[in-house]
Write a protein that holds these residues in place. Structure first.
Motif, PDB file in Angstrom:
ATOM      1  N   UNK A  18       0.807  -1.219   0.000  1.00 35.19           N
ATOM      2  CA  UNK A  18       0.000   0.000   0.000  1.00 35.19           C
ATOM      3  C   UNK A  18       0.847   1.279   0.000  1.00 35.19           C
ATOM      4  N   UNK A  19       1.815   1.365   0.903  1.00 37.77           N
ATOM      5  CA  UNK A  19       2.632   2.569   0.974  1.00 37.77           C
ATOM      6  C   UNK A  19       3.463   2.785  -0.269  1.00 37.77           C
ATOM      7  N   UNK A  20       3.974   1.701  -0.828  1.00 39.51           N
ATOM      8  CA  UNK A  20       4.778   1.814  -2.051  1.00 39.51           C
ATOM      9  C   UNK A  20       3.893   2.230  -3.215  1.00 39.51           C
ATOM     10  N   UNK A  21       2.680   1.696  -3.271  1.00 40.74           N
ATOM     11  CA  UNK A  21       1.780   2.099  -4.349  1.00 40.74           C
ATOM     12  C   UNK A  21       1.467   3.590  -4.274  1.00 40.74           C
ATOM     13  N   UNK A  22       1.331   4.111  -3.077  1.00 38.38           N
ATOM     14  CA  UNK A  22       1.079   5.546  -2.926  1.00 38.38           C
ATOM     15  C   UNK A  22       2.232   6.361  -3.512  1.00 38.38           C
ATOM     16  N   UNK A  23       3.459   5.883  -3.318  1.00 36.66           N
ATOM     17  CA  UNK A  23       4.615   6.594  -3.884  1.00 36.66           C
ATOM     18  C   UNK A  23       4.643   6.482  -5.397  1.00 36.66           C
ATOM     19  N   UNK A  24       4.248   5.329  -5.931  1.00 32.55           N
ATOM     20  CA  UNK A  24       4.175   5.180  -7.384  1.00 32.55           C
ATOM     21  C   UNK A  24       3.111   6.113  -7.960  1.00 32.55           C
ATOM     22  N   UNK A  25       1.951   6.167  -7.324  1.00 32.77           N
ATOM     23  CA  UNK A  25       0.875   7.040  -7.800  1.00 32.77           C
ATOM     24  C   UNK A  25       1.334   8.497  -7.825  1.00 32.77           C
ATOM     25  N   UNK A  26       2.071   8.897  -6.801  1.00 39.68           N
ATOM     26  CA  UNK A  26       2.616  10.267  -6.759  1.00 39.68           C
ATOM     27  C   UNK A  26       3.569  10.496  -7.921  1.00 39.68           C
ATOM     28  N   UNK A  27       4.454   9.531  -8.187  1.00 38.47           N
ATOM     29  CA  UNK A  27       5.399   9.666  -9.298  1.00 38.47           C
ATOM     30  C   UNK A  27       4.682   9.730 -10.638  1.00 38.47           C
ATOM     31  N   UNK A  28       3.542   9.069 -10.744  1.00 40.65           N
ATOM     32  CA  UNK A  28       2.766   9.073 -11.983  1.00 40.65           C
ATOM     33  C   UNK A  28       1.996  10.381 -12.163  1.00 40.65           C
ATOM     34  N   UNK A  29       1.993  11.224 -11.144  1.00 41.88           N
ATOM     35  CA  UNK A  29       1.175  12.436 -11.209  1.00 41.88           C
ATOM     36  C   UNK A  29      -0.277  12.149 -10.952  1.00 41.88           C
ATOM     37  N   UNK A  30      -0.558  10.988 -10.333  1.00 42.43           N
ATOM     38  CA  UNK A  30      -1.937  10.573 -10.039  1.00 42.43           C
ATOM     39  C   UNK A  30      -2.049  10.198  -8.558  1.00 42.43           C
ATOM     40  N   UNK A  31      -1.721  11.110  -7.635  1.00 43.30           N
ATOM     41  CA  UNK A  31      -1.745  10.762  -6.209  1.00 43.30           C
ATOM     42  C   UNK A  31      -3.115  10.293  -5.737  1.00 43.30           C
ATOM     43  N   UNK A  32      -4.163  10.702  -6.439  1.00 41.65           N
ATOM     44  CA  UNK A  32      -5.510  10.304  -6.032  1.00 41.65           C
ATOM     45  C   UNK A  32      -5.733   8.795  -6.156  1.00 41.65           C
ATOM     46  N   UNK A  33      -4.906   8.108  -6.985  1.00 37.10           N
ATOM     47  CA  UNK A  33      -5.051   6.650  -7.110  1.00 37.10           C
ATOM     48  C   UNK A  33      -4.922   5.956  -5.748  1.00 37.10           C
ATOM     49  N   UNK A  34      -4.043   6.474  -4.900  1.00 38.07           N
ATOM     50  CA  UNK A  34      -3.809   5.839  -3.601  1.00 38.07           C
ATOM     51  C   UNK A  34      -5.000   5.976  -2.664  1.00 38.07           C
ATOM     52  N   UNK A  35      -5.926   6.909  -2.984  1.00 40.97           N
ATOM     53  CA  UNK A  35      -7.120   7.093  -2.160  1.00 40.97           C
ATOM     54  C   UNK A  35      -8.379   6.555  -2.839  1.00 40.97           C
ATOM     55  N   UNK A  36      -8.268   6.235  -4.113  1.00 43.21           N
ATOM     56  CA  UNK A  36      -9.394   5.721  -4.893  1.00 43.21           C
ATOM     57  C   UNK A  36      -9.748   4.320  -4.384  1.00 43.21           C
ATOM     58  N   UNK A  37     -10.984   4.087  -4.081  1.00 43.24           N
ATOM     59  CA  UNK A  37     -11.398   2.788  -3.535  1.00 43.24           C
ATOM     60  C   UNK A  37     -11.095   1.631  -4.486  1.00 43.24           C
ATOM     61  N   UNK A  38     -10.934   1.924  -5.766  1.00 37.92           N
ATOM     62  CA  UNK A  38     -10.615   0.875  -6.738  1.00 37.92           C
ATOM     63  C   UNK A  38      -9.182   0.377  -6.591  1.00 37.92           C
TER      64      UNK A  38
END
Length: 391
Positions: free
Chosen positions: A255-275
């Motif tokens: 989970x934490x690593x995915x949040x960092x990937x989402x930030x790098x992608x310019x899509x930080x909201x992915x880490x909060x998206x229920x999907x």
């Protein structure tokens, strides 16, 4: 490279007789030799170990790796004279390695039970396809057969294609590694009791040991793991993704690593998206998520993507081949590759010695013997105190 009998390695002073051929037995010997044991390899006088001719390219070099740190003595184990010499050497050894079909040693008058009457501290590592007991024990078994029976082959590849192989002889090397582990445990036991023992390492069981929860999942819920190509079911994102100049591996399923990937992608909201916010949610939408990441990675070169992953602290890496390894600074800094002088090939590069021990480092002390039996006179003098040649 300066040869020395005293290695300074963790197994300095341990003597090993290796009777095996091809991969499993000799790889076990390689591991023990790297750690400082003296390995005397008994080879058929006329042909030697077939590994002398294995490998790829115009000058196959696998022998240079698997036979390093070893001494070659030519012995015909099918003859009474050869069996007698083998018994003399084994009487002076701490460990015997063999990977013949069960029953072969007994047929050659080298029954481990009899050998241990003369040398009670002897540890015998027996590597075979199916083990020394059981209804299949007498069957011929190579590494690929062990990989199939142990479950590995069935899950490697894509679901619409036949099972694929690993690309290296993983069944053989796993069984050899377990044989080495058993020998080390047996040495510890012997240090307390003075008694040796038999180490029975089966190819299929070595593979089975690393098959994670495949049997347990079926036992608990009837779930069978299937071939899934480059992904693991419900583990996302963890895949090889396209770049403009090749492919790049990203593992960001925590989970934490995915949040960092989402930030790098310019899509930080992915880490909060229920999907995508949880491990289970990402696993359920694996293909969808991989498509989103692939669309993003395809806009960059490998170097550009790698810089982003390093900056973000995301586990990721290039797909290395031998050329990449030889040029990489991390391989060089840790001496993951070493240079060994070879009379025929000149200086040859090969994998180093692992794991790294701080107090008793392992090493490559001598190159592989180029000719069958080249060390017979030396070994017989040092081990048996006599002049003579091989048998």
């Amino acid at each position: 490279m300066t040869e020395k009998h005293g290695s300074g390695g963790a197994l300095e002073g341990i003597r090993v007789v290796e009777m095996g051929q091809l991969i499993a037995g000799p790889f076990c010997g390689q591991l023990l030799g790297d750690m400082g044991a003296e390995i005397v390899k008994l080879e058929p006088p006329e042909t030697g170990d077939p590994m002398r001719h294995w490998g790829q390219g115009d000058t196959p070099s696998w022998w240079r790796v698997i036979a390093r740190n070893k001494y070659s003595v030519a012995v015909d184990l099918r003859s009474q004279e050869g069996q007698s010499l083998a018994r003399e050497l084994i009487a002076k050894a701490d460990i015997l390695i063999e990977n013949f079909r069960p029953g072969t040693l007994e047929k050659w008058n080298l029954d481990p039970a009899e050998l241990r009457k003369t040398n009670p501290g002897l540890i015998v590592v027996r590597v075979s396809g199916y083990g020394q007991t059981g209804p299949y024990s007498s069957r011929a078994g190579f590494g690929g057969i062990g990989e199939a029976m142990g479950g590995w082959r069935g899950i490697v590849g894509y679901p619409d294609l036949p099972p694929a192989r690993m690309g290296v002889s993983i069944g053989d090397t796993l069984a050899a590694t377990y044989g080495c582990m058993g020998a080390l445990a047996a040495l510890h036991h012997r240090s307390k009791t003075g008694e040796g023992q038999i180490v029975d390492s089966a190819l299929y069981e070595a593979v089975l040991q690393v098959m994670e929860s495949t049997v347990s999942d079926y036992s608990a819920s009837g779930t069978k793991r299937r071939r899934t190509g480059s992904t693991l079911p419900a583990i996302a994102p963890s895949n090889v993704y396209p770049c403009r100049d090749g492919e790049y591996l990203i593992g960001a399923n925590q989970d934490g690593v995915f949040a960092r990937l989402a930030e790098a992608m310019g899509q930080p909201e992915f880490a909060r998206d229920s999907r995508y916010a949880t491990h289970l949610a990402r696993g359920a939408r694996q293909e969808e998520l991989d498509a989103l990441i692939s669309e993003w990675t395809a806009t960059m070169t490998i170097a550009e993507l790698e810089a982003k992953m390093i900056a973000a602290g995301v586990p990721a890496g290039r797909i290395f081949d031998a050329e990449d390894m030889l040029a990489d600074p991390h391989f060089a800094a840790r001496e993951a590759l070493v240079t060994v002088a070879d009379e025929e090939l000149g200086e040859i590069r090969m994998q180093g010695v692992f794991p790294k021990l701080s107090a008793t480092p392992s090493s490559v002390r001598r190159p592989a013997p180029l000719t069958v039996g080249q060390d017979g006179t030396d070994v017989l003098k040092r081990w048996l105190g006599r002049e003579g040649s091989d048998a």
